[in-house]
Design a protein around this motif. Structure first.
Motif, PDB file in Angstrom:
ATOM      1  N   ALA A   1       0.841  -1.212   0.000  1.00 30.69           N
ATOM      2  CA  ALA A   1       0.000   0.000   0.000  1.00 30.69           C
ATOM      3  C   ALA A   1       0.866   1.249   0.000  1.00 30.69           C
ATOM      4  O   ALA A   1       0.586   2.226  -0.719  1.00 30.69           O
ATOM      5  CB  ALA A   1      -0.918  -0.020   1.218  1.00 30.69           C
ATOM      6  N   ARG A   2       1.916   1.251   0.825  1.00 30.59           N
ATOM      7  CA  ARG A   2       2.832   2.398   0.839  1.00 30.59           C
ATOM      8  C   ARG A   2       3.526   2.582  -0.504  1.00 30.59           C
ATOM      9  O   ARG A   2       3.630   3.702  -1.027  1.00 30.59           O
ATOM     10  CB  ARG A   2       3.875   2.207   1.936  1.00 30.59           C
ATOM     11  CG  ARG A   2       4.839   3.394   2.060  1.00 30.59           C
ATOM     12  CD  ARG A   2       6.065   3.026   2.866  1.00 30.59           C
ATOM     13  NE  ARG A   2       6.864   2.024   2.160  1.00 30.59           N
ATOM     14  CZ  ARG A   2       7.955   1.472   2.679  1.00 30.59           C
ATOM     15  NH1 ARG A   2       8.339   1.810   3.911  1.00 30.59           N
ATOM     16  NH2 ARG A   2       8.637   0.585   2.006  1.00 30.59           N
ATOM     17  N   ASN A   3       3.990   1.473  -1.078  1.00 33.16           N
ATOM     18  CA  ASN A   3       4.749   1.543  -2.334  1.00 33.16           C
ATOM     19  C   ASN A   3       3.849   2.025  -3.492  1.00 33.16           C
ATOM     20  O   ASN A   3       4.317   2.717  -4.389  1.00 33.16           O
ATOM     21  CB  ASN A   3       5.365   0.207  -2.661  1.00 33.16           C
ATOM     22  CG  ASN A   3       6.455  -0.189  -1.671  1.00 33.16           C
ATOM     23  OD1 ASN A   3       6.990   0.687  -0.967  1.00 33.16           O
ATOM     24  ND2 ASN A   3       6.770  -1.472  -1.604  1.00 33.16           N
ATOM     25  N   ARG A   4       2.568   1.642  -3.467  1.00 31.36           N
ATOM     26  CA  ARG A   4       1.659   2.061  -4.533  1.00 31.36           C
ATOM     27  C   ARG A   4       1.442   3.589  -4.471  1.00 31.36           C
ATOM     28  O   ARG A   4       1.300   4.253  -5.491  1.00 31.36           O
ATOM     29  CB  ARG A   4       0.332   1.332  -4.430  1.00 31.36           C
ATOM     30  CG  ARG A   4       0.405  -0.112  -4.917  1.00 31.36           C
ATOM     31  CD  ARG A   4      -0.855  -0.887  -4.550  1.00 31.36           C
ATOM     32  NE  ARG A   4      -2.029  -0.370  -5.265  1.00 31.36           N
ATOM     33  CZ  ARG A   4      -2.435  -0.816  -6.439  1.00 31.36           C
ATOM     34  NH1 ARG A   4      -1.751  -1.756  -7.080  1.00 31.36           N
ATOM     35  NH2 ARG A   4      -3.534  -0.329  -7.004  1.00 31.36           N
ATOM     36  N   LYS A   5       1.399   4.151  -3.266  1.00 28.39           N
ATOM     37  CA  LYS A   5       1.232   5.590  -3.127  1.00 28.39           C
ATOM     38  C   LYS A   5       2.391   6.371  -3.708  1.00 28.39           C
ATOM     39  O   LYS A   5       2.243   7.462  -4.242  1.00 28.39           O
ATOM     40  CB  LYS A   5       1.040   5.965  -1.659  1.00 28.39           C
ATOM     41  CG  LYS A   5      -0.304   5.547  -1.080  1.00 28.39           C
ATOM     42  CD  LYS A   5      -0.395   5.936   0.383  1.00 28.39           C
ATOM     43  CE  LYS A   5      -1.735   5.501   0.987  1.00 28.39           C
ATOM     44  NZ  LYS A   5      -1.813   5.879   2.446  1.00 28.39           N
ATOM     45  N   SER A   6       3.588   5.818  -3.556  1.00 27.13           N
ATOM     46  CA  SER A   6       4.781   6.517  -4.008  1.00 27.13           C
ATOM     47  C   SER A   6       5.168   6.128  -5.435  1.00 27.13           C
ATOM     48  O   SER A   6       6.106   6.712  -5.968  1.00 27.13           O
ATOM     49  CB  SER A   6       5.967   6.232  -3.066  1.00 27.13           C
ATOM     50  OG  SER A   6       6.248   4.846  -3.033  1.00 27.13           O
TER      51      SER A   6
END
Length: 414
Positions: free
Chosen positions: A409-414
């Motif tokens: 989820a964090r990686n998709r945001k960035s």
């Protein structure tokens, strides 16, 4: 440790094979140190290989050189029971492939050298290992671990001989018997015991060149092995093999039988470039027929009797354990600690493993144990009568996926 003063040595126990090098060392100790020499020759299984002739020849040569105290001892059962079997409980292999056949023999030889020195009142022990090899380290670390005050003489690090010709001239001057084929340098160097044989040097020094067939002495060429497989059943108790095809056998006899089976089926050949402890790479050709069979069988019986956590931990510890043996630290606290953990894991490692031996291959075909952790009720594709609730897997997966989903989820945001 201060340098040994030659006048301080009155009596020395020599690890003596009866070969040319150790015969020269024996005479050199007498002439250079003026010391009385006691010889110790360990029967580690080479008597089985050579029909006993090698041991008799060692005794005769020692007598001809004026030795009064000659120790020739059959230590085959002790070697297998107290050194080889504990190592195999760990499934120890160095650098992924080497079954440590030379390494594991050295602590036993050193142990007896120290004991004989104490029995005979000797000031020192001596060995024939060269200054380039691992064995000098193994002999001496073991000796100092057992007697911190023992003096060790390593002629290859002391004498002024620079060539094989120098050795031959010394032998002739002192009337040491030289076999006819020794006038030319041997095509390779051999060390053998009940666990294995190793060949190094000369024709084997170039790792880009295939080893000639005549190097192999413990196994037939796998291509020449029988076209029909050989079936064998090995029984285990406490992690150690105790029977072959239902027949109980002592350690040395059992290993001898495994060696014969391995020989007949072309099993156990290894061509290896290894990393020596002293810093160089070395190419060796090893044959470990019985050991190769035993390693496969032991891992097979562990597969059904050993808990997953214990088994995986053993596999993590094994490279460190193998390195300790290879480097000469058998008599060290860390090896003792690892051995205690390994031995604790072997309490329920018992049962029988059936193997198919075929043209260099060791194939597991069956394993059975009263202490088995394998459950057909759990793994069956048929109705398991409620032994396993498959819906439980959903929660198991969700919990293990939690951190992965958070990261994603964090990686998709960035």
């Amino acid at each position: 440790m201060s340098k040994i003063k030659k006048g301080d040595i009155k009596k020395v126990v020599l690890a003596y094979s009866g070969g040319l090098d150790t015969s020269i060392i024996l005479k050199w100790l007498q002439t250079e140190y003026g010391a009385e020499v006691v010889t110790f020759t360990a029967d580690l299984g080479q008597s089985t290989i050579e029909g006993g002739a090698e041991l008799e020849e060692a005794k005769r040569k020692a007598e001809n050189l004026g030795i009064k105290e000659i120790y020739i001892e059959d230590v085959r059962d002790e070697f297998i029971r107290d050194f080889v079997f504990p190592m195999f409980r760990a499934n120890a292999v160095y650098e992924g492939v080497y079954l440590l056949g030379t390494s594991i023999a050295r602590p036993l030889i050193s142990k007896r050298l120290i004991e004989i020195a104490e029995e005979t009142g000797a000031d020192a022990i001596a060995h024939g290992a060269t200054g380039k090899g691992n064995d000098q380290v193994r002999f001496e670390l073991a000796a100092y671990a057992l007697n911190p005050d023992i003096k060790v003489i390593a002629p290859w690090r002391e004498w002024e001989f620079k060539s094989r010709t120098d050795l031959m001239n010394f032998a002739e001057t002192h009337q040491i018997q030289i076999a006819k084929d020794k006038r030319n340098e041997a095509p390779f160097s051999v060390d053998a015991n009940l666990l294995h044989s190793s060949s190094e040097g000369k024709v084997l020094e170039d790792p880009a060149v295939e080893a000639p067939e005549y190097v192999y002495m413990r196994t037939i060429d796998p291509q020449d092995a029988p076209d029909e497989p050989t079936m064998v059943k090995i029984g285990f108790e406490g992690g150690d093999p105790v029977s072959i095809d239902g027949k109980k056998m002592g350690p040395a006899d059992l290993f001898g039988k495994l060696n014969q089976l391995g020989h007949d089926n072309g099993i156990g050949r290894l061509d290896l470039v290894e990393n020596r402890f002293v810093g160089m790479k070395s190419r060796g050709v090893y044959e470990t027929p019985g050991g190769t069979i035993l390693l496969t069988a032991h891992r097979a019986i562990e597969s059904i009797t050993l808990d997953r956590g214990a088994g995986h931990l053993k596999d993590e510890l094994m490279p460190r354990y193998a390195e300790l043996i290879y480097n000469g630290f058998w008599f060290s606290p860390e090896r003792d600690m690892l051995q205690a953990a390994i031995d604790a894991s072997q309490t329920h490692v018992e049962g029988e493993v059936t193997l198919k031996l075929y043209k260099g291959n060791v194939i597991v075909v069956a394993r059975d144990s009263a202490k088995s952790l394998y459950s057909e009720a759990l793994v069956t594709f048929e109705d398991d009568a409620g032994a396993y609730d498959q819906e439980d897997a959903h929660g198991f997966i969700q919990l293990n996926a939690l951190r992965l989903r958070t990261l994603a989820a964090r990686n998709r945001k960035s």
